[in-house]
Design an enzyme around this catalytic site. Sequence first.
Site, PDB file in Angstrom:
ATOM      1  N   LYS A  40       0.800  -1.186   0.000  1.00  0.00           N
ATOM      2  CA  LYS A  40       0.000   0.000   0.000  1.00  0.00           C
ATOM      3  C   LYS A  40       0.852   1.263   0.000  1.00  0.00           C
ATOM      4  O   LYS A  40       0.375   2.355  -0.296  1.00  0.00           O
ATOM      5  CB  LYS A  40      -0.878   0.016   1.270  1.00  0.00           C
ATOM      6  CG  LYS A  40      -1.793  -1.150   1.444  1.00  0.00           C
ATOM      7  CD  LYS A  40      -2.488  -1.011   2.812  1.00  0.00           C
ATOM      8  CE  LYS A  40      -3.098  -2.292   3.251  1.00  0.00           C
ATOM      9  NZ  LYS A  40      -3.663  -2.195   4.617  1.00  0.00           N
ATOM     10  N   GLY A  41       2.116   1.110   0.397  1.00  0.00           N
ATOM     11  CA  GLY A  41       2.979   2.259   0.693  1.00  0.00           C
ATOM     12  C   GLY A  41       3.055   3.347  -0.367  1.00  0.00           C
ATOM     13  O   GLY A  41       3.170   4.519  -0.048  1.00  0.00           O
ATOM     14  N   GLU A  97       8.005   2.873  -6.191  1.00  0.00           N
ATOM     15  CA  GLU A  97       8.123   2.309  -4.834  1.00  0.00           C
ATOM     16  C   GLU A  97       8.247   3.447  -3.829  1.00  0.00           C
ATOM     17  O   GLU A  97       8.891   4.465  -4.096  1.00  0.00           O
ATOM     18  CB  GLU A  97       9.355   1.384  -4.820  1.00  0.00           C
ATOM     19  CG  GLU A  97       9.778   0.845  -3.483  1.00  0.00           C
ATOM     20  CD  GLU A  97       8.819  -0.161  -2.864  1.00  0.00           C
ATOM     21  OE1 GLU A  97       7.651   0.207  -2.671  1.00  0.00           O
ATOM     22  OE2 GLU A  97       9.252  -1.280  -2.537  1.00  0.00           O
ATOM     23  N   ASP A  98       7.626   3.290  -2.691  1.00  0.00           N
ATOM     24  CA  ASP A  98       7.698   4.321  -1.658  1.00  0.00           C
ATOM     25  C   ASP A  98       9.092   4.402  -1.034  1.00  0.00           C
ATOM     26  O   ASP A  98       9.690   5.470  -0.959  1.00  0.00           O
ATOM     27  CB  ASP A  98       6.633   4.078  -0.570  1.00  0.00           C
ATOM     28  CG  ASP A  98       6.532   2.615  -0.174  1.00  0.00           C
ATOM     29  OD1 ASP A  98       6.601   1.764  -1.069  1.00  0.00           O
ATOM     30  OD2 ASP A  98       6.386   2.303   1.017  1.00  0.00           O
ATOM     31  N   ASP A 101      14.573  -0.247   1.256  1.00  0.00           N
ATOM     32  CA  ASP A 101      15.306  -0.433   2.515  1.00  0.00           C
ATOM     33  C   ASP A 101      16.378  -1.506   2.297  1.00  0.00           C
ATOM     34  O   ASP A 101      17.497  -1.199   1.884  1.00  0.00           O
ATOM     35  CB  ASP A 101      14.281  -0.810   3.590  1.00  0.00           C
ATOM     36  CG  ASP A 101      14.872  -0.980   4.974  1.00  0.00           C
ATOM     37  OD1 ASP A 101      15.979  -0.474   5.221  1.00  0.00           O
ATOM     38  OD2 ASP A 101      14.223  -1.617   5.833  1.00  0.00           O
ATOM     39  N   LYS A 129      16.693   4.403   1.369  1.00  0.00           N
ATOM     40  CA  LYS A 129      17.213   4.335   2.737  1.00  0.00           C
ATOM     41  C   LYS A 129      18.363   3.340   2.766  1.00  0.00           C
ATOM     42  O   LYS A 129      18.187   2.161   2.574  1.00  0.00           O
ATOM     43  CB  LYS A 129      16.084   3.921   3.690  1.00  0.00           C
ATOM     44  CG  LYS A 129      16.430   4.126   5.143  1.00  0.00           C
ATOM     45  CD  LYS A 129      15.219   3.995   6.043  1.00  0.00           C
ATOM     46  CE  LYS A 129      14.774   2.560   6.200  1.00  0.00           C
ATOM     47  NZ  LYS A 129      13.668   2.437   7.169  1.00  0.00           N
ATOM     48  N   PHE A 150      13.071   4.798  10.968  1.00  0.00           N
ATOM     49  CA  PHE A 150      11.806   4.214  10.532  1.00  0.00           C
ATOM     50  C   PHE A 150      10.833   5.343  10.242  1.00  0.00           C
ATOM     51  O   PHE A 150      10.547   6.173  11.089  1.00  0.00           O
ATOM     52  CB  PHE A 150      11.243   3.224  11.550  1.00  0.00           C
ATOM     53  CG  PHE A 150      10.190   2.378  10.897  1.00  0.00           C
ATOM     54  CD1 PHE A 150      10.552   1.301  10.105  1.00  0.00           C
ATOM     55  CD2 PHE A 150       8.852   2.701  11.014  1.00  0.00           C
ATOM     56  CE1 PHE A 150       9.585   0.545   9.435  1.00  0.00           C
ATOM     57  CE2 PHE A 150       7.881   1.956  10.352  1.00  0.00           C
ATOM     58  CZ  PHE A 150       8.248   0.876   9.561  1.00  0.00           C
ATOM     59  N   ASP A 157       3.560   3.351   6.638  1.00  0.00           N
ATOM     60  CA  ASP A 157       2.890   3.047   7.902  1.00  0.00           C
ATOM     61  C   ASP A 157       3.832   2.476   8.954  1.00  0.00           C
ATOM     62  O   ASP A 157       4.925   1.993   8.656  1.00  0.00           O
ATOM     63  CB  ASP A 157       1.789   2.007   7.676  1.00  0.00           C
ATOM     64  CG  ASP A 157       2.376   0.618   7.476  1.00  0.00           C
ATOM     65  OD1 ASP A 157       3.241   0.460   6.576  1.00  0.00           O
ATOM     66  OD2 ASP A 157       2.007  -0.312   8.220  1.00  0.00           O
ATOM     67  N   ARG A 163      -0.464   6.366   7.658  1.00  0.00           N
ATOM     68  CA  ARG A 163      -0.321   6.464   6.194  1.00  0.00           C
ATOM     69  C   ARG A 163      -0.873   7.781   5.644  1.00  0.00           C
ATOM     70  O   ARG A 163      -0.448   8.263   4.609  1.00  0.00           O
ATOM     71  CB  ARG A 163      -1.072   5.326   5.501  1.00  0.00           C
ATOM     72  CG  ARG A 163      -0.449   3.959   5.666  1.00  0.00           C
ATOM     73  CD  ARG A 163      -1.107   2.977   4.697  1.00  0.00           C
ATOM     74  NE  ARG A 163      -0.862   1.585   5.049  1.00  0.00           N
ATOM     75  CZ  ARG A 163       0.213   0.887   4.706  1.00  0.00           C
ATOM     76  NH1 ARG A 163       1.180   1.440   3.997  1.00  0.00           N
ATOM     77  NH2 ARG A 163       0.337  -0.377   5.072  1.00  0.00           N
TER      78      ARG A 163
HETATM   79  P1  IMP Z   1      12.851  -3.759   1.480  1.00  0.00           P
HETATM   80  O1  IMP Z   1      12.405  -5.023   0.809  1.00  0.00           O
HETATM   81  O2  IMP Z   1      13.598  -4.023   2.747  1.00  0.00           O
HETATM   82  O3  IMP Z   1      13.625  -2.818   0.557  1.00  0.00           O
HETATM   83  O4  IMP Z   1      11.578  -3.041   2.001  1.00  0.00           O
HETATM   84  C1  IMP Z   1      10.732  -2.362   1.242  1.00  0.00           C
HETATM   85  C2  IMP Z   1       9.389  -2.197   1.944  1.00  0.00           C
HETATM   86  O5  IMP Z   1       9.466  -2.254   3.387  1.00  0.00           O
HETATM   87  C3  IMP Z   1       8.875  -0.833   1.628  1.00  0.00           C
HETATM   88  O6  IMP Z   1       8.149  -0.823   0.432  1.00  0.00           O
HETATM   89  C4  IMP Z   1       8.010  -0.534   2.827  1.00  0.00           C
HETATM   90  O7  IMP Z   1       6.721  -1.074   2.626  1.00  0.00           O
HETATM   91  C5  IMP Z   1       8.690  -1.237   3.970  1.00  0.00           C
HETATM   92  N1  IMP Z   1       9.563  -0.282   4.691  1.00  0.00           N
HETATM   93  C6  IMP Z   1      10.911  -0.231   4.703  1.00  0.00           C
HETATM   94  N2  IMP Z   1      11.360   0.774   5.464  1.00  0.00           N
HETATM   95  C7  IMP Z   1      10.252   1.407   5.922  1.00  0.00           C
HETATM   96  C8  IMP Z   1      10.070   2.569   6.760  1.00  0.00           C
HETATM   97  O8  IMP Z   1      10.986   3.249   7.225  1.00  0.00           O
HETATM   98  N3  IMP Z   1       8.774   2.901   7.002  1.00  0.00           N
HETATM   99  C9  IMP Z   1       7.703   2.211   6.515  1.00  0.00           C
HETATM  100  N4  IMP Z   1       7.844   1.135   5.724  1.00  0.00           N
HETATM  101  C10 IMP Z   1       9.103   0.739   5.435  1.00  0.00           C
HETATM  102 MG    MG Z   2       6.356  -0.489  -0.331  1.00  0.00          MG
END
Ligand code: IMP
Ligand code: MG
Length: 174
Positions: A40-41, A97-98, A101, A129, A150, A157, A163
């Site tokens: 949903k991000g 993508e929002d 990480d 990030k 975070f 969220d 959100r």
């Molecule tokens: P990744 O697979 O670790 O790159 O994570 C990506 C997803 O984790 C993002 O699309 C978010 O939905 C969630 N996520 C990662 N960091 C944050 C944060 O700081 N706040 C909220 N959601 C996060």
């Molecule tokens: Mg996301």
Amino acid sequence: MEELKEVISPKELRRKVKDLAKTIEKDYAGKPLVLIGTLKGAFIFMADLVRNFKRKDLEIDFVRVKSYGSSDSSSGEIVITKDIELALEGKEVIIVEDIVDTGLTIDFLLKHFSLHKPKSIKVCALIDKKERRKVDIKLDYVGFVLEKGFLVGYGLDYAEKYRHLPGIYEVIKK
Ligand code: IMP
Ligand code: MG
């Protein structure tokens, strides 16, 4: 409980999203384009991004992924819970993508959508990030680069809260 500290204001978001739309439009001038938002991000980012486009020709779809792990970090085991409905073959595609990480989600989605044989596939992330990155992935369009923290708001969220907030805030756990 937790406190929220503003890290990106609504005004900065508006300016950056407008710039991103402008850059993307320039790069894809005259080419049909498909944007795939990650639910949903990315719902607010996607909505604001496309409303800054001037082009008439644009297709929009969404994917929803679930990643197993603790509430604030992904484990790397990713499943699609809602797939796209558009055909991607031969098309220019950007994943919207929002936040990136660990990079595991975007790495998974790039591999998954490549199987649809798009003409090209790129990534537009509002926030890059860095601290917990596990896979080295190339992000083509990035709004903001942050080291850690975070974040919530503007689609993001914390346990499904926050959100709707207009800016981006860091969650400070008390
Ligand atoms: P990744 O697979 O670790 O790159 O994570 C990506 C997803 O984790 C993002 O699309 C978010 O939905 C969630 N996520 C990662 N960091 C944050 C944060 O700081 N706040 C909220 N959601 C996060
Ligand atoms: Mg996301």
